[in-house]
Scaffold this motif. Structure first.
Motif, short mmCIF file in Angstrom:
data_model
loop_
_atom_site.label_atom_id
_atom_site.label_comp_id
_atom_site.label_asym_id
_atom_site.label_seq_id
_atom_site.Cartn_x
_atom_site.Cartn_y
_atom_site.Cartn_z
N TRP A 167 -4.98 13.41 5.21
CA TRP A 167 -6.27 13.31 5.88
C TRP A 167 -7.38 13.53 4.87
N ASP A 168 -8.49 12.90 5.14
CA ASP A 168 -9.74 13.16 4.42
C ASP A 168 -10.87 12.92 5.42
N LYS A 169 -12.10 12.85 4.94
CA LYS A 169 -13.23 12.68 5.86
C LYS A 169 -13.24 11.31 6.51
N ALA A 170 -12.56 10.34 5.91
CA ALA A 170 -12.63 8.98 6.41
C ALA A 170 -11.42 8.54 7.22
N ALA A 171 -10.27 9.14 6.97
CA ALA A 171 -9.06 8.64 7.61
C ALA A 171 -8.01 9.73 7.77
N GLU A 172 -7.12 9.51 8.72
CA GLU A 172 -5.95 10.38 8.90
C GLU A 172 -4.73 9.48 9.08
N ILE A 173 -3.67 9.78 8.33
CA ILE A 173 -2.45 8.99 8.38
C ILE A 173 -1.30 9.92 8.72
N ASP A 174 -0.57 9.58 9.79
CA ASP A 174 0.43 10.49 10.35
C ASP A 174 1.60 10.76 9.40
N VAL A 175 2.07 9.73 8.74
CA VAL A 175 3.26 9.83 7.89
C VAL A 175 2.94 9.24 6.52
N ALA A 194 -8.22 1.12 2.42
CA ALA A 194 -9.44 1.87 2.14
C ALA A 194 -9.17 3.16 1.38
N THR A 195 -8.02 3.78 1.65
CA THR A 195 -7.71 5.07 1.04
C THR A 195 -7.13 4.93 -0.36
N TRP A 196 -6.25 3.95 -0.53
CA TRP A 196 -5.61 3.75 -1.84
C TRP A 196 -5.67 2.27 -2.23
N PRO A 197 -6.87 1.77 -2.49
CA PRO A 197 -7.02 0.33 -2.74
C PRO A 197 -6.20 -0.18 -3.92
N GLU A 198 -6.02 0.67 -4.94
CA GLU A 198 -5.29 0.21 -6.13
C GLU A 198 -3.78 0.21 -5.92
#
Length: 257
Positions: A172-180, A216-220
């Motif tokens: 998680w960060d301010k922009a997104a949350e990913i469950d797994v 968006a979180t890990w574009p590269e």
């Protein structure tokens, strides 16, 4: 689990074992603390706060009206007992020093008790079980969703090695949350998954939203991250086509058992 096996479903087991005053687990949470600690009221308040959705130490201190520094040893003791855990985003390079840590109840029964049952304990004391059950409905749904997510992460741990993963957790960060999220030995994400606990089949919008968050979180690294969707209610044909085209993994509730 052995006690619950004697009942036809979760609701029946919960009522007979936990909610009824003569149930074998009715007072289990209080007895556990009284047996383990000398100041149970402090720990009781801490567990109540965390179960109610207050997870950061500064927020917990604010809820309890005390300094965060005074809570450290109590939280440490709860961690030592295996009742509370501190988690950070799985990608953090130095988890122990991370400032993004949050506290959660680790024990599933205590999470159920403090999160769902304890707020309505006064009703249960007067035998008003049906009324308490109606009030705790949304809390129970949230608890079951949490349990489902935990099962999904355990499943991901068993399969992450196929994609180079060595550890699985949340992100998680301010922009997104990913469950797994599964990471490799350098804490780089290699797996990303979404969990859906409901009776409706997952639709294509969920798959596209997972893709968007990963991009968006890990574009590269987005192109190298294996996508997974876990669903209690199954998947629409459109999502199955998407998974086939994207080489993503779909996991149903039955496959977690």
């Amino acid at each position: 689990a052995e006690l619950a096996a004697a009942y036809p479903d979760f609701a029946a087991a919960l009522r007979a074992l936990v909610l009824e005053r003569d149930g074998p687990l009715y007072a289990e949470a209080r007895f556990l603390l009284q047996d383990e600690v000398t100041t149970p009221n402090v720990y009781w308040s801490l567990l109540h706060a965390i179960a109610s959705g207050v997870h950061r130490i500064s927020e917990i201190a604010g809820r309890l009206g005390t300094a965060a520094s005074q809570l450290t040893r109590y939280l440490g003791a709860l961690q030592d007992m295996g009742l509370v855990r501190r988690i950070v985003p799985v990608t953090e390079s130095d988890p122990a020093r991370s400032k993004r840590g949050i506290y959660q109840l680790a024990d599933p029964f205590l999470r159920l008790w403090y999160g769902c049952v304890a707020p309505y304990e006064s009703l249960l004391e007067f035998g008003r079980v049906a009324e308490a059950e109606r009030w705790m409905g949304e809390r129970l749904t949230a608890h079951l969703a949490w349990a489902f997510e935990e099962a999904c992460r355990q499943h991901a741990e068993d399969t992450a090695a196929r994609h180079g993963g060595v550890q699985v957790g949340r992100y998680w960060d301010k922009a997104a949350e990913i469950d797994v999220v599964g990471v490799d030995g350098k804490r780089r994400p290699v797996v990303a998954g979404e969990c859906k606990w409901n009776t409706r089949p997952v639709e294509l919008a969920t798959a596209h939203e997972l893709e968007r968050k990963v991009q968006a979180t890990w574009p590269e690294r987005a192109h190298a991250i294996h996508l997974q969707i876990y669903a209690a209610g199954g998947f629409t044909p459109a999502v199955r086509r998407w998974a086939s085209q994207r080489n993503a993994t779909l996991v149903s509730c039955d496959e977690l058992c």
